[in-house]
Write a protein that holds these residues in place. Structure first.
Motif, PDB file in Angstrom:
ATOM      1  N   PRO A 145       0.935  -1.063  -0.084  1.00 28.08           N
ATOM      2  CA  PRO A 145       0.046   0.008   0.017  1.00 28.08           C
ATOM      3  C   PRO A 145       0.858   1.324   0.179  1.00 28.08           C
ATOM      4  CG  PRO A 145       0.050  -1.031   2.253  1.00 28.08           C
ATOM      5  CD  PRO A 145       0.760  -1.916   1.236  1.00 28.08           C
ATOM      6  N   VAL A 146       0.362   2.426  -0.528  1.00 27.61           N
ATOM      7  CA  VAL A 146       0.891   3.858  -0.233  1.00 27.61           C
ATOM      8  C   VAL A 146       0.503   4.180   1.053  1.00 27.61           C
ATOM      9  CG1 VAL A 146       1.100   5.835  -1.497  1.00 27.61           C
ATOM     10  CG2 VAL A 146       1.041   3.791  -2.793  1.00 27.61           C
ATOM     11  N   VAL A 147       1.576   4.277   1.925  1.00 26.23           N
ATOM     12  CA  VAL A 147       1.350   4.664   3.219  1.00 26.23           C
ATOM     13  C   VAL A 147       2.176   6.079   3.331  1.00 26.23           C
ATOM     14  CG1 VAL A 147       1.532   4.132   5.863  1.00 26.23           C
ATOM     15  CG2 VAL A 147       0.818   2.391   4.151  1.00 26.23           C
ATOM     16  N   LEU A 148       1.361   7.047   3.500  1.00 23.78           N
ATOM     17  CA  LEU A 148       2.074   8.388   3.532  1.00 23.78           C
ATOM     18  C   LEU A 148       2.702   8.814   4.700  1.00 23.78           C
ATOM     19  CD1 LEU A 148      -0.678  10.332   1.562  1.00 23.78           C
ATOM     20  CD2 LEU A 148       1.265   9.048   0.669  1.00 23.78           C
ATOM     21  N   GLU A 149       3.447   8.008   5.426  1.00 24.65           N
ATOM     22  CA  GLU A 149       4.122   8.398   6.668  1.00 24.65           C
ATOM     23  C   GLU A 149       5.855   8.205   6.376  1.00 24.65           C
ATOM     24  OE1 GLU A 149       2.591   9.058   9.027  1.00 24.65           O
ATOM     25  OE2 GLU A 149       0.580   8.477   8.621  1.00 24.65           O
ATOM     26  N   GLN A 150       6.192   7.403   5.672  1.00 25.65           N
ATOM     27  CA  GLN A 150       7.297   7.425   5.157  1.00 25.65           C
ATOM     28  C   GLN A 150       7.861   7.229   3.763  1.00 25.65           C
ATOM     29  OE1 GLN A 150       8.979   4.194   7.814  1.00 25.65           O
ATOM     30  NE2 GLN A 150      10.186   5.747   8.666  1.00 25.65           N
ATOM     31  N   GLY A 151       8.688   8.032   3.092  1.00 28.04           N
ATOM     32  CA  GLY A 151       9.060   7.836   1.548  1.00 28.04           C
ATOM     33  C   GLY A 151       8.228   8.446   0.488  1.00 28.04           C
ATOM     34  N   TRP A 152       6.928   8.852   0.910  1.00 26.52           N
ATOM     35  CA  TRP A 152       6.038   9.473   0.025  1.00 26.52           C
ATOM     36  C   TRP A 152       5.936  11.060   0.220  1.00 26.52           C
ATOM     37  CZ3 TRP A 152       4.369   7.016  -4.254  1.00 26.52           C
ATOM     38  CH2 TRP A 152       4.622   5.424  -4.355  1.00 26.52           C
ATOM     39  N   LYS A 153       6.720  11.618   0.835  1.00 25.72           N
ATOM     40  CA  LYS A 153       6.572  13.079   1.091  1.00 25.72           C
ATOM     41  C   LYS A 153       5.944  13.939   0.193  1.00 25.72           C
ATOM     42  CE  LYS A 153      10.462  13.179   4.590  1.00 25.72           C
ATOM     43  NZ  LYS A 153      11.500  13.767   4.878  1.00 25.72           N
ATOM     44  N   TRP A 154       6.082  13.615  -1.059  1.00 26.90           N
ATOM     45  CA  TRP A 154       5.700  14.702  -1.973  1.00 26.90           C
ATOM     46  C   TRP A 154       4.176  14.364  -2.387  1.00 26.90           C
ATOM     47  CZ3 TRP A 154       3.010  12.729  -6.291  1.00 26.90           C
ATOM     48  CH2 TRP A 154       3.340  11.273  -6.635  1.00 26.90           C
ATOM     49  N   LEU A 155       3.901  13.273  -2.185  1.00 25.28           N
ATOM     50  CA  LEU A 155       2.336  12.751  -2.129  1.00 25.28           C
ATOM     51  C   LEU A 155       1.726  13.321  -0.990  1.00 25.28           C
ATOM     52  CD1 LEU A 155      -0.009  11.400  -3.652  1.00 25.28           C
ATOM     53  CD2 LEU A 155       0.979   9.300  -3.159  1.00 25.28           C
ATOM     54  N   ARG A 156       2.272  13.036   0.132  1.00 27.83           N
ATOM     55  CA  ARG A 156       1.473  13.302   1.474  1.00 27.83           C
ATOM     56  C   ARG A 156       1.410  15.071   1.466  1.00 27.83           C
ATOM     57  NH1 ARG A 156       1.058  11.517   6.728  1.00 27.83           N
ATOM     58  NH2 ARG A 156       0.800  13.329   8.132  1.00 27.83           N
ATOM     59  N   ALA A 157       2.293  15.739   0.903  1.00 26.04           N
ATOM     60  CA  ALA A 157       2.048  17.141   0.521  1.00 26.04           C
ATOM     61  C   ALA A 157       0.942  17.566  -0.226  1.00 26.04           C
ATOM     62  CB  ALA A 157       3.413  17.743   0.180  1.00 26.04           C
ATOM     63  N   GLU A 158       0.626  16.676  -1.173  1.00 26.86           N
ATOM     64  CA  GLU A 158      -0.525  17.185  -2.285  1.00 26.86           C
ATOM     65  C   GLU A 158      -1.926  16.445  -1.458  1.00 26.86           C
ATOM     66  OE1 GLU A 158      -0.079  18.621  -4.738  1.00 26.86           O
ATOM     67  OE2 GLU A 158       1.921  18.285  -5.566  1.00 26.86           O
ATOM     68  N   ALA A 159      -1.686  15.584  -0.867  1.00 32.20           N
ATOM     69  CA  ALA A 159      -3.161  14.730  -0.335  1.00 32.20           C
ATOM     70  C   ALA A 159      -3.336  15.436   0.790  1.00 32.20           C
ATOM     71  CB  ALA A 159      -2.680  13.423  -0.159  1.00 32.20           C
ATOM     72  N   LEU A 160      -2.580  16.086   1.879  1.00 32.77           N
ATOM     73  CA  LEU A 160      -2.999  16.738   3.144  1.00 32.77           C
ATOM     74  C   LEU A 160      -4.054  17.900   2.923  1.00 32.77           C
ATOM     75  CD1 LEU A 160       0.143  16.864   5.260  1.00 32.77           C
ATOM     76  CD2 LEU A 160      -1.635  15.413   5.502  1.00 32.77           C
ATOM     77  N   VAL A 161      -5.023  17.718   3.690  1.00 28.35           N
ATOM     78  CA  VAL A 161      -6.147  18.816   3.484  1.00 28.35           C
ATOM     79  C   VAL A 161      -5.744  20.256   4.276  1.00 28.35           C
ATOM     80  CG1 VAL A 161      -8.547  19.139   3.934  1.00 28.35           C
ATOM     81  CG2 VAL A 161      -7.869  16.944   3.570  1.00 28.35           C
ATOM     82  N   ALA A 162      -5.997  21.161   3.542  1.00 28.18           N
ATOM     83  CA  ALA A 162      -5.673  22.571   4.057  1.00 28.18           C
ATOM     84  C   ALA A 162      -6.839  22.976   5.142  1.00 28.18           C
ATOM     85  CB  ALA A 162      -5.494  23.694   2.906  1.00 28.18           C
ATOM     86  N   GLU A 163      -6.463  23.762   5.978  1.00 28.99           N
ATOM     87  CA  GLU A 163      -7.400  24.191   7.008  1.00 28.99           C
ATOM     88  C   GLU A 163      -8.831  24.748   6.477  1.00 28.99           C
ATOM     89  OE1 GLU A 163      -7.381  23.428  10.441  1.00 28.99           O
ATOM     90  OE2 GLU A 163      -5.861  22.062  10.027  1.00 28.99           O
ATOM     91  N   ALA A 164      -8.657  25.498   5.636  1.00 30.62           N
ATOM     92  CA  ALA A 164      -9.739  26.148   4.994  1.00 30.62           C
ATOM     93  C   ALA A 164     -10.656  25.202   4.592  1.00 30.62           C
ATOM     94  CB  ALA A 164      -9.532  26.974   4.033  1.00 30.62           C
ATOM     95  N   ASP A 165     -10.166  23.958   3.840  1.00 32.72           N
ATOM     96  CA  ASP A 165     -10.773  22.998   3.105  1.00 32.72           C
ATOM     97  C   ASP A 165     -11.374  22.040   4.286  1.00 32.72           C
ATOM     98  OD1 ASP A 165     -10.507  23.913   0.737  1.00 32.72           O
ATOM     99  OD2 ASP A 165      -8.855  22.750   0.487  1.00 32.72           O
ATOM    100  N   ARG A 166     -10.828  21.784   5.333  1.00 35.10           N
ATOM    101  CA  ARG A 166     -11.275  21.022   6.556  1.00 35.10           C
ATOM    102  C   ARG A 166     -12.371  21.687   6.999  1.00 35.10           C
ATOM    103  NH1 ARG A 166      -8.525  17.441   9.540  1.00 35.10           N
ATOM    104  NH2 ARG A 166      -6.611  17.720   8.278  1.00 35.10           N
ATOM    105  N   ALA A 167     -12.394  23.024   7.224  1.00 36.03           N
ATOM    106  CA  ALA A 167     -13.610  23.770   7.852  1.00 36.03           C
ATOM    107  C   ALA A 167     -14.709  23.682   6.912  1.00 36.03           C
ATOM    108  CB  ALA A 167     -13.058  25.254   8.089  1.00 36.03           C
TER     109      ALA A 167
END
Length: 356
Positions: A145-167
């Motif tokens: 699986p693609v686990v975004l904890e190690q080795g996938w920093k670029w994808l984690r940066a793309e996938a994380l939700v901005a605070e405005a979108d979370r709200a």
């Protein structure tokens, strides 16, 4: 080959026969309007048409080794979730049309969807097909699986939700108002809640394109100081099974989602013809509009190909045959097949739009 309008009517008659009074006719109207907007949306909305015609469009793919495949794969069928260990995971997150079929069809449909999406900075057909194949080959060699904890920093940066979108997500569901919901759907949502959660509202949800017409509900609840969400939707047998497996009514979504090379969402459950899952800022589908150009970059398409291989690894006994078939195909086969499939989709879309 059936006329596209006849194919749409036949598919909806089939849906009505299975769903009866649960068929959401208003959603079908919205689906028809969406289908006229673009070939990409048309592709997403008409997996049944793909299932009926792809082996006429690309007959050479019919002999490829069969696996339990995704079926309705496309560039917007990826998202994030938290696994049982709380890790953020990225990958395919909709398996409604999963069925045993030639593995190559998932790769062709993924590339076709990327070609039709036409996002800025998208690679040329040869390049995007090469990226998908690189990822798929790597995924076959080491399914994971693609686990975004190690080795996938670029994808984690793309996938994380901005605070405005979370709200924004929580605000959107604050507007839910309780409505009439049949008992089996309400019971499924209640059963997915933690003990002690107080349900505030259950209401219909309109989401996706391929699933429009099937009943789909979301529940908002309050639990231990904060909100939570669950959704439920009705599942049907895969359109692939309808077209190629004698109408086999087996629903495979739960099996492929729990595959050996996946870090599954512990809140996703398939039972009694219903799929239930958690919704949250971290449990979501990622749309092209959320990530624009990066969604169709070479490295993103490579990651998509890798995760498709991880899904196919649910059937590990077939992987040697798949590796041999991939290695034995002529250079450029995937780009050529995706181009042919894209032309067929564009022709169907044009005919459907003009007659509407």
């Amino acid at each position: 080959m059936q006329d596209i309008d006849d194919a749409v009517r036949a598919h909806e008659r089939w849906m009505r026969g299975l769903l009866g009074r649960d068929l959401v006719v208003g959603d079908l109207d919205a689906k028809h309007r969406g289908m006229r907007k673009s070939p990409f949306i048309f592709l997403r909305a008409t997996y049944f048409r793909w299932a009926e015609t792809i082996l006429e469009t690309c007959p050479e793919l019919g002999a490829a080794p069969k696996v339990l495949a995704i079926g309705d794969i496309h560039v917007e069928n990826f998202g994030t979730w938290r696994d049982a260990e709380g890790r953020l995971v990225w990958g395919v997150n909709d398996f409604d049309e999963a069925a045993p079929m030639p593995y190559a069809l998932d790769l062709v449909r993924l590339c076709t969807s990327a070609m039709l999406a036409k996002a800025e900075r998208a690679p040329e057909p040869k390049e995007l097909a090469a990226a998908v194949l690189r990822g798929y080959g790597a995924g076959l060699d080491a399914p994971a699986p693609v686990v975004l904890e190690q080795g996938w920093k670029w994808l984690r940066a793309e996938a994380l939700v901005a605070e405005a979108d979370r709200a924004k997500l929580w605000r959107r569901f604050e507007a839910l108002r309780d409505g009439p919901v049949r008992k089996r759907f309400r019971d499924a949502l209640r059963g997915a809640m933690p003990v002690g959660a107080a349900i505030d509202a259950v209401a219909p949800r309109v989401a996706g394109m391929g699933s429009l017409g099937r009943p789909h509900f979301v529940a908002r609840a309050t639990w231990r100081g904060g909100p939570l969400l669950r959704e439920v939707k009705a599942l049907l047998p895969s359109a692939w099974s309808r077209a190629h497996r004698g109408g086999d009514a087996t629903i495979h979504a739960g099996v492929i989602a729990e595959g050996a090379a996946r870090a599954p969402d512990p809140f996703f459950e398939v039972t009694n013809g219903l799929a239930v899952r958690r919704l949250s800022p971290n449990n979501r589908k990622i749309a092209l509009g959320d990530m624009a150009g990066p969604m169709l970059s070479g490295r993103m398409l490579e990651a998509m190909g890798r995760d498709v291989a991880g899904c196919h690894a649910s059937d590990p006994a077939r992987l040697d045959a798949v590796r041999a078939d991939v290695g034995g195909r002529k250079a450029g086969w995937l780009a050529r097949a995706a181009r042919d499939a894209a032309r067929a989709v564009i022709a169907d879309h044009k005919a459907y739009r003009e007659r509407g």
